[in-house]
Design a protein around this motif. Structure first.
Motif, PDB file in Angstrom:
ATOM      1  N   ALA A  99      35.055  44.499  38.002  1.00 22.57           N
ATOM      2  CA  ALA A  99      35.823  44.940  36.834  1.00 22.57           C
ATOM      3  C   ALA A  99      35.211  44.630  35.498  1.00 22.57           C
ATOM      4  CB  ALA A  99      37.410  44.399  37.102  1.00 22.57           C
ATOM      5  N   LYS A 100      34.607  43.343  35.624  1.00 19.33           N
ATOM      6  CA  LYS A 100      33.772  42.808  34.430  1.00 19.33           C
ATOM      7  C   LYS A 100      32.577  43.548  34.109  1.00 19.33           C
ATOM      8  CE  LYS A 100      33.484  38.540  33.232  1.00 19.33           C
ATOM      9  NZ  LYS A 100      33.823  38.539  32.074  1.00 19.33           N
TER      10      LYS A 100
ATOM     11  N   ALA B  79      40.503  35.122  37.232  1.00 16.53           N
ATOM     12  CA  ALA B  79      40.524  35.351  38.628  1.00 16.53           C
ATOM     13  C   ALA B  79      39.222  34.816  39.509  1.00 16.53           C
ATOM     14  CB  ALA B  79      40.700  37.076  38.558  1.00 16.53           C
ATOM     15  N   ILE B  80      38.081  34.828  38.659  1.00 13.57           N
ATOM     16  CA  ILE B  80      36.785  34.525  39.248  1.00 13.57           C
ATOM     17  C   ILE B  80      36.754  33.143  39.607  1.00 13.57           C
ATOM     18  CG2 ILE B  80      34.347  34.281  38.926  1.00 13.57           C
ATOM     19  CD1 ILE B  80      34.374  37.160  37.644  1.00 13.57           C
TER      20      ILE B  80
ATOM     21  N   GLY C  83      44.553  41.362  34.204  1.00 11.78           N
ATOM     22  CA  GLY C  83      43.469  41.825  33.729  1.00 11.78           C
ATOM     23  C   GLY C  83      42.586  40.467  33.016  1.00 11.78           C
ATOM     24  N   ASP C  84      42.932  39.442  33.609  1.00 11.83           N
ATOM     25  CA  ASP C  84      42.314  38.092  33.362  1.00 11.83           C
ATOM     26  C   ASP C  84      41.254  37.924  34.290  1.00 11.83           C
ATOM     27  OD1 ASP C  84      41.233  35.611  32.979  1.00 11.83           O
ATOM     28  OD2 ASP C  84      42.985  34.503  33.201  1.00 11.83           O
TER      29      ASP C  84
ATOM     30  N   GLY D 198      26.457  41.220  41.050  1.00 14.04           N
ATOM     31  CA  GLY D 198      27.451  40.036  41.536  1.00 14.04           C
ATOM     32  C   GLY D 198      28.363  40.404  42.435  1.00 14.04           C
ATOM     33  N   ALA D 199      28.893  41.648  42.181  1.00 14.57           N
ATOM     34  CA  ALA D 199      30.076  41.966  43.059  1.00 14.57           C
ATOM     35  C   ALA D 199      29.287  42.551  44.444  1.00 14.57           C
ATOM     36  CB  ALA D 199      30.610  43.350  42.656  1.00 14.57           C
ATOM     37  N   LEU D 200      28.237  43.154  44.347  1.00  9.59           N
ATOM     38  CA  LEU D 200      27.475  43.463  45.699  1.00  9.59           C
ATOM     39  C   LEU D 200      27.052  42.233  46.500  1.00  9.59           C
ATOM     40  CD1 LEU D 200      25.170  46.401  44.535  1.00  9.59           C
ATOM     41  CD2 LEU D 200      27.098  46.511  45.886  1.00  9.59           C
ATOM     42  N   ALA D 201      26.670  41.209  45.734  1.00  6.86           N
ATOM     43  CA  ALA D 201      26.264  39.802  46.286  1.00  6.86           C
ATOM     44  C   ALA D 201      27.404  39.297  47.148  1.00  6.86           C
ATOM     45  CB  ALA D 201      25.635  38.993  45.253  1.00  6.86           C
TER      46      ALA D 201
END
Length: 296
Positions: free
Chosen positions: A113-114, A53-54, A48-49, A119-122
């Motif tokens: 998840a955040k 992770a990023i 969950g960190d 940003g995820a799509l990019a």
């Protein structure tokens, strides 16, 4: 009236992809380091960190991208390079694409998840520009689009994911959800059937197929599916809160079949697992009572 209560599935992460690019000994060392950051990023994601992770996936992207692009080898040329790698002692080294499609895809999951959907799509766009046949990236991008209610874009991505990987059960599940919401019940049922064929242990698919069958008027089939969903939810190490919904849905069918004692037992189980569903339960019971009164 069709009821809408689906939540899209999102695959948590993508494991490191193996590449087909030969590297020098120094490059292989860099790639092993990038893989270590990928693995640590995966572990942090699981804990969950997401910030950690990023950070790790970003380092992996940077390290892998330092390698000079090399043309892909095929046939005898590739066999020769495999022999060179073995002679250099790196026959088991995992060499990734220098443009780091896997790391971009993993970072996309952590960003999503955040709550950073854009940003995820990019990141998923970047992963797909690197690896246009990365089925899991199409799947995850389609899931984000679906949650943003961009139905046509989501369907297109699920179609691509399935074309690349026809055994991706979750893609059939999610595409079935969108077809259901588009009132294409036959298409939804076809996708749920395929998802269950590929993964017969996913309770959510039975639950959703039960809803589609209910709306098609197949009450007996809906009871079978809701019962299977309850069975699978009950076997989970951690009880899925959706088990309450499955009990509610099956109870409604029993009421429609005038099996009130069975319905009452299911409604009691629904509230045992989730007391907050009391108002929903009362509304559904009232709806069924009105339907029964109208049919007299």
């Amino acid at each position: 009236m069709m009821r809408k209560r689906f939540k899209m599935l999102f695959i948590s992460r993508l494991l490191l992809l193996s590449g087909v690019i030969f590297a020098t000994i120094a490059e292989a060392q860099t790639l092993r380091s990038a893989e270590e950051y990928m693995k640590r990023g995966d572990a942090r994601y699981d804990r969950g960190d997401m910030d950690g992770a990023i950070a790790d996936f970003t380092i992996a992207i940077d390290m892998a991208s330092r390698l000079a692009p090399r043309r892909r080898k095929i046939g005898d040329a590739w066999k020769e390079e495999e022999a060179m790698r073995a002679a250099a002692g790196f026959s088991n080294a995992r060499v990734i694409d220098p443009r780091a499609a896997a790391a971009y895809s993993n970072r996309a999951n952590a960003r999503y998840a955040k709550g950073d959907a854009e940003g995820a799509l990019a990141d998923l766009d970047q992963a797909l520009s690197i690896s246009p046949r990365l089925a899991i990236a199409f799947y995850n991008r389609g899931t984000i689009y679906a949650n943003q209610e961009k139905i046509n874009a989501a369907l297109a991505d699920f179609d691509r994911a399935i074309k690349i990987d026809p055994r991706m059960a979750d893609a059939y599940h999610n595409r079935g959800n969108l077809k259901y919401l588009s009132k294409n019940l036959d298409g939804a049922l076809a996708d749920y059937n395929k998802a269950i064929e590929l993964n017969p242990r996913r309770a959510e698919t039975y639950d959703n197929r039960g809803l589609a069958r209910e709306n098609k008027g197949d009450l007996a089939g809906a009871v079978v599916d809701y019962s299977k969903a309850i069975e699978l939810f009950s076997k989970a190490v951690k009880i899925n809160p959706r088990i309450a919904v499955a009990y509610l849905n099956r109870g409604v069918i029993y009421m429609l079949q005038k099996n009130d004692s069975a319905a009452r037992r299911d409604f009691d189980e629904c509230l045992r697992f989730n007391k907050e569903m009391q108002l929903v339960l009362e509304r559904r019971i009232k709806e069924v009572q009105q339907r029964r009164a109208a049919s007299r």
